[in-house]
Design an enzyme around this catalytic site. Structure first.
Site, PDB file in Angstrom:
ATOM      1  N   GLY A  80     -11.709   3.656 -22.713  1.00  0.00           N
ATOM      2  CA  GLY A  80     -12.406   4.650 -22.737  1.00  0.00           C
ATOM      3  C   GLY A  80     -11.713   5.948 -22.123  1.00  0.00           C
ATOM      4  N   SER A 107     -11.915   3.287 -28.661  1.00  0.00           N
ATOM      5  CA  SER A 107     -13.551   3.090 -27.871  1.00  0.00           C
ATOM      6  C   SER A 107     -14.645   3.985 -28.322  1.00  0.00           C
ATOM      7  CB  SER A 107     -13.157   3.261 -26.331  1.00  0.00           C
ATOM      8  OG  SER A 107     -14.058   3.176 -25.729  1.00  0.00           O
ATOM      9  N   GLN A 128     -14.233  -0.014 -31.869  1.00  0.00           N
ATOM     10  CA  GLN A 128     -14.893  -0.729 -30.577  1.00  0.00           C
ATOM     11  C   GLN A 128     -16.256  -0.249 -30.419  1.00  0.00           C
ATOM     12  OE1 GLN A 128     -15.216   0.588 -27.226  1.00  0.00           O
ATOM     13  NE2 GLN A 128     -16.849  -1.148 -26.956  1.00  0.00           N
ATOM     14  N   TYR A 130     -19.786  -0.120 -28.387  1.00  0.00           N
ATOM     15  CA  TYR A 130     -20.951  -0.446 -27.160  1.00  0.00           C
ATOM     16  C   TYR A 130     -22.272  -0.084 -27.727  1.00  0.00           C
ATOM     17  CZ  TYR A 130     -17.459  -0.601 -23.242  1.00  0.00           C
ATOM     18  OH  TYR A 130     -16.447  -0.876 -22.369  1.00  0.00           O
ATOM     19  N   THR A 156     -17.864  -5.265 -28.215  1.00  0.00           N
ATOM     20  CA  THR A 156     -17.727  -5.524 -26.604  1.00  0.00           C
ATOM     21  C   THR A 156     -19.099  -6.158 -25.937  1.00  0.00           C
ATOM     22  OG1 THR A 156     -15.971  -3.889 -26.570  1.00  0.00           O
ATOM     23  CG2 THR A 156     -16.909  -4.689 -24.497  1.00  0.00           C
ATOM     24  N   ARG A 165     -17.269   0.086  -9.743  1.00  0.00           N
ATOM     25  CA  ARG A 165     -15.878   0.485  -9.166  1.00  0.00           C
ATOM     26  C   ARG A 165     -15.770   1.517  -8.119  1.00  0.00           C
ATOM     27  NH1 ARG A 165     -14.983   1.087 -15.636  1.00  0.00           N
ATOM     28  NH2 ARG A 165     -16.051  -0.862 -16.100  1.00  0.00           N
ATOM     29  N   LYS A 252     -15.574  -9.053 -28.361  1.00  0.00           N
ATOM     30  CA  LYS A 252     -14.602  -9.243 -27.277  1.00  0.00           C
ATOM     31  C   LYS A 252     -15.324  -9.287 -25.987  1.00  0.00           C
ATOM     32  CE  LYS A 252     -11.536  -5.560 -25.040  1.00  0.00           C
ATOM     33  NZ  LYS A 252     -12.361  -4.971 -23.876  1.00  0.00           N
ATOM     34  N   SER A 274     -11.443 -12.355 -22.519  1.00  0.00           N
ATOM     35  CA  SER A 274     -11.229 -11.074 -21.941  1.00  0.00           C
ATOM     36  C   SER A 274     -12.372 -11.034 -20.558  1.00  0.00           C
ATOM     37  CB  SER A 274     -11.444 -10.011 -22.572  1.00  0.00           C
ATOM     38  OG  SER A 274     -11.456  -8.865 -21.837  1.00  0.00           O
ATOM     39  N   HIS A 276     -12.391  -7.908 -19.297  1.00  0.00           N
ATOM     40  CA  HIS A 276     -12.390  -6.438 -19.283  1.00  0.00           C
ATOM     41  C   HIS A 276     -11.520  -5.833 -18.336  1.00  0.00           C
ATOM     42  CE1 HIS A 276     -15.456  -3.511 -21.046  1.00  0.00           C
ATOM     43  NE2 HIS A 276     -14.558  -2.646 -20.375  1.00  0.00           N
ATOM     44  N   ASP A 307      -6.671 -10.610 -23.585  1.00  0.00           N
ATOM     45  CA  ASP A 307      -6.477  -9.569 -22.772  1.00  0.00           C
ATOM     46  C   ASP A 307      -6.746  -9.806 -21.378  1.00  0.00           C
ATOM     47  OD1 ASP A 307      -8.753  -8.486 -22.243  1.00  0.00           O
ATOM     48  OD2 ASP A 307      -9.032  -7.163 -23.876  1.00  0.00           O
ATOM     49  N   ARG A 311       1.463  -7.382 -18.692  1.00  0.00           N
ATOM     50  CA  ARG A 311       2.249  -6.105 -18.476  1.00  0.00           C
ATOM     51  C   ARG A 311       3.575  -6.539 -18.873  1.00  0.00           C
ATOM     52  NH1 ARG A 311      -2.167  -5.257 -17.490  1.00  0.00           N
ATOM     53  NH2 ARG A 311      -3.013  -4.500 -15.503  1.00  0.00           N
ATOM     54  N   GLY A 330      -4.345  -3.251 -22.578  1.00  0.00           N
ATOM     55  CA  GLY A 330      -4.981  -2.076 -22.257  1.00  0.00           C
ATOM     56  C   GLY A 330      -4.033  -1.159 -21.259  1.00  0.00           C
ATOM     57  N   ARG A 331      -3.939  -1.450 -20.058  1.00  0.00           N
ATOM     58  CA  ARG A 331      -3.126  -0.687 -19.191  1.00  0.00           C
ATOM     59  C   ARG A 331      -1.780  -0.502 -19.599  1.00  0.00           C
ATOM     60  NH1 ARG A 331      -6.662  -3.622 -16.030  1.00  0.00           N
ATOM     61  NH2 ARG A 331      -8.299  -2.520 -15.075  1.00  0.00           N
TER      62      ARG A 331
HETATM   63  C1  LIG Z   1      -9.272   2.499 -18.134  1.00  0.00           C
HETATM   64  C2  LIG Z   1     -10.007   1.482 -19.241  1.00  0.00           C
HETATM   65  C3  LIG Z   1     -11.048   1.831 -20.042  1.00  0.00           C
HETATM   66  C4  LIG Z   1     -11.509   0.975 -20.765  1.00  0.00           C
HETATM   67  N1  LIG Z   1     -12.482   1.215 -21.508  1.00  0.00           N
HETATM   68  C5  LIG Z   1     -12.936   0.194 -22.539  1.00  0.00           C
HETATM   69  C6  LIG Z   1     -13.921   0.505 -23.549  1.00  0.00           C
HETATM   70  O1  LIG Z   1     -14.263   1.624 -23.454  1.00  0.00           O
HETATM   71  N2  LIG Z   1     -14.156  -0.493 -24.199  1.00  0.00           N
HETATM   72  C7  LIG Z   1     -13.729  -1.973 -24.185  1.00  0.00           C
HETATM   73  O2  LIG Z   1     -14.266  -2.692 -24.998  1.00  0.00           O
HETATM   74  N3  LIG Z   1     -12.997  -2.078 -23.006  1.00  0.00           N
HETATM   75  C8  LIG Z   1     -12.515  -1.090 -22.313  1.00  0.00           C
HETATM   76  N4  LIG Z   1     -11.384  -1.550 -21.244  1.00  0.00           N
HETATM   77  C9  LIG Z   1     -11.083  -2.821 -21.454  1.00  0.00           C
HETATM   78  C10 LIG Z   1      -9.807  -3.144 -22.111  1.00  0.00           C
HETATM   79  O3  LIG Z   1     -10.238  -2.941 -23.793  1.00  0.00           O
HETATM   80  C11 LIG Z   1      -9.275  -4.326 -21.856  1.00  0.00           C
HETATM   81  O4  LIG Z   1     -10.004  -5.482 -22.118  1.00  0.00           O
HETATM   82  C12 LIG Z   1      -8.343  -4.538 -20.737  1.00  0.00           C
HETATM   83  O5  LIG Z   1      -8.085  -3.347 -20.448  1.00  0.00           O
HETATM   84  C13 LIG Z   1      -7.435  -5.561 -20.687  1.00  0.00           C
HETATM   85  O6  LIG Z   1      -6.701  -5.423 -19.566  1.00  0.00           O
HETATM   86  P1  LIG Z   1      -5.303  -4.937 -18.969  1.00  0.00           P
HETATM   87  O7  LIG Z   1      -5.784  -3.538 -18.938  1.00  0.00           O
HETATM   88  O8  LIG Z   1      -4.946  -5.653 -17.724  1.00  0.00           O
HETATM   89  O9  LIG Z   1      -4.456  -5.141 -20.310  1.00  0.00           O
HETATM   90  C14 LIG Z   1     -10.935  -0.487 -20.606  1.00  0.00           C
HETATM   91  C15 LIG Z   1      -9.927  -0.923 -19.606  1.00  0.00           C
HETATM   92  C16 LIG Z   1      -9.309   0.236 -19.024  1.00  0.00           C
HETATM   93  C17 LIG Z   1      -8.316  -0.146 -18.011  1.00  0.00           C
END
Ligand SMILES: Cc1cc2nc3c(=O)[nH]c(=O)nc-3n(C[C@H](O)[C@H](O)[C@H](O)COP(=O)(O)O)c2cc1C
Length: 387
Positions: A80, A107, A128, A130, A156, A165, A252, A274, A276, A307, A311, A330-331
């Site tokens: 997001g 997203s 994706q 929601y 998701t 958070r 997911k 996952s 998240h 996921d 890293r 993700g990150r």
């Molecule tokens: C800043 C941020 C925003 C995220 N927004 C969404 C989202 O909008 N929809 C979703 O399914 N997952 C979201 N996620 C989760 C990611 O899809 C993913 O599961 C997660 O980042 C994996 O972990 P990692 O960042 O350690 O790789 C978000 C993760 C982060 C870090």
């Protein structure tokens, strides 16, 4: 320009270039952040077996994900507000993924809309979803994703309620940022980010504003989510959404073998193991720890992706060795985007590719398809005796 050789280098640059509010949004987990931390530290507990005198020429990382050819089995996860890390962030990330030959997932909570990304990339991507209370909005967005040619729906399931958070609450996270004295001071040091932002029209939630009821003020993500996300989402609803979409479906947010079996029974194409990225249920086990039990529960009835915590290329191989067919990041790519826009996402993908390729070779494998449990040394208590 500093020399960039690791994902962590990109993270440090992202920290310097993006407004604090958005860097913190990326770099946070819920509550104590225990699960967020363990997602990465648990990867470090797994070790690799060094093998020698094996022909390491002609290596390949090519694979497939839900039947699509990929340069390596890595997809960009839905994130997001990507377009707040840098202007038009979703378009830049999608272009980098397209050029590298890996899937991009947009997203629901993106800044650039489905249509913006489709127009700019002219290539299919995953969308994706929601699930919102506003059923008309959900029907509509599914239609929009189909119309834009999205080739998979990533549903998701681990965010019916938003994990708390602390950093986001303290920073007053919003898109666009609210101009308090503190944010103005911080933005004043982020001139590159600001200049690029001034040149785009995409500064709020492009999929939602103008498409969903009560979406005129989305300034507080947490209160908007609390009001709009569908808390009643259950397996029957998932089955109905599957029918409505009618295409490839990825579920997911699965972290429990019993839920994985339900997902496989439903007949989805893939699941993403996952938590998240440690942003929802703090105290849950890391995704890499839960992976083997989930793989054992579903066998080859469904493609298993994972996921949370990846890293490095080594992490991807470790996930593969424990039974994941592929991973989402993700990150790791968001750091690249925040650091250097599209070039930064490409850089992140190149770093992961190179680390995977070299590591695979030094483990005595030439084809990612042959990477299995054999490359790992796992401490006896890794899967643990959790009751
Ligand atoms: C800043 C941020 C925003 C995220 N927004 C969404 C989202 O909008 N929809 C979703 O399914 N997952 C979201 N996620 C989760 C990611 O899809 C993913 O599961 C997660 O980042 C994996 O972990 P990692 O960042 O350690 O790789 C978000 C993760 C982060 C870090």
């Amino acid at each position: 320009m500093p020399v960039i050789t690791t994902i962590d280098d990109l993270k440090q640059m992202h920290r310097r270039r993006a407004p604090k509010m958005f860097f913190d949004y990326c770099e946070s987990g819920s509550w104590t952040e225990q699960t967020f931390r363990e997602n990465t530290s648990d990867f470090d507990k797994l070790r690799l077996r060094q093998r020698i005198a094996v022909d390491m020429s002609d290596r390949t990382l090519r694979s497939t994900m839900i039947g699509q050819d990929v340069t390596m089995p890595v997809a960009l996860a839905p994130v997001g507000m990507t377009g707040m890390q840098c202007a038009d962030g979703e378009i830049k990330a999608a272009r980098a993924a397209r050029d590298f030959g890996v899937p991009y997932t947009l997203s629901t909570m993106s800044i650039c809309s489905i249509e913006d990304v489709a127009r700019a990339t002219k290539a299919p991507f995953w969308f994706q979803l929601y699930v919102m209370r506003d059923a008309e909005f959900v029907d509509n967005i599914i239609r929009r994703a189909k119309h834009a040619g999205c080739d998979a729906l990533v549903l998701t399931l681990d965010l019916q309620l938003l994990g708390q958070r602390h950093k986001d609450l303290r920073n007053g996270l919003s898109a666009p940022p609210k101009l308090t004295p503190r944010t103005v001071l911080n933005l004043a040091t982020k001139w590159r980010w600001g200049l690029e932002m001034l040149q785009t029209k995409n500064r709020s939630f492009g999929n939602i504003v103008g498409h969903a009821r009560s979406a005129s003020d989305m300034s507080s993500l947490s209160s908007w989510t609390a009001e709009q996300f569908e808390p009643k989402l259950d397996w029957d609803m998932v089955a109905r959404l599957k029918e409505k979409w009618g295409g490839r479906l990825i579920l997911k947010g699965i972290l429990d073998p019993e839920d994985a079996v339900r997902a496989a029974d439903l007949g989805c194409d893939a699941i993403v193991v996952s938590n998240h990225g440690g942003r929802q249920l703090d105290g849950a086990l890391s995704a890499i720890r839960m992976l083997p039990a989930i793989v054992a529960a579903v066998g080859d009835r469904v493609e298993v992706l994972m996921d949370s915590g990846i890293r490095s290329g080594q992490d991807i191989l470790k996930a593969r060795a424990l039974g994941a067919h592929g991973v989402m990041i993700g990150r790791a790519y968001i750091y690249g985007l925040g650091a250097m826009g599209q070039a930064g996402v490409t850089k992140a993908l190149q770093i992961l590719y190179k680390e995977m390729d070299l590591t695979m070779a030094l483990c005595g494998k030439r084809d990612v398809a042959d990477v299995d449990r054999d490359i790992l040394l796992i401490p006896k208590d890794f899967s643990g005796d959790w009751q």
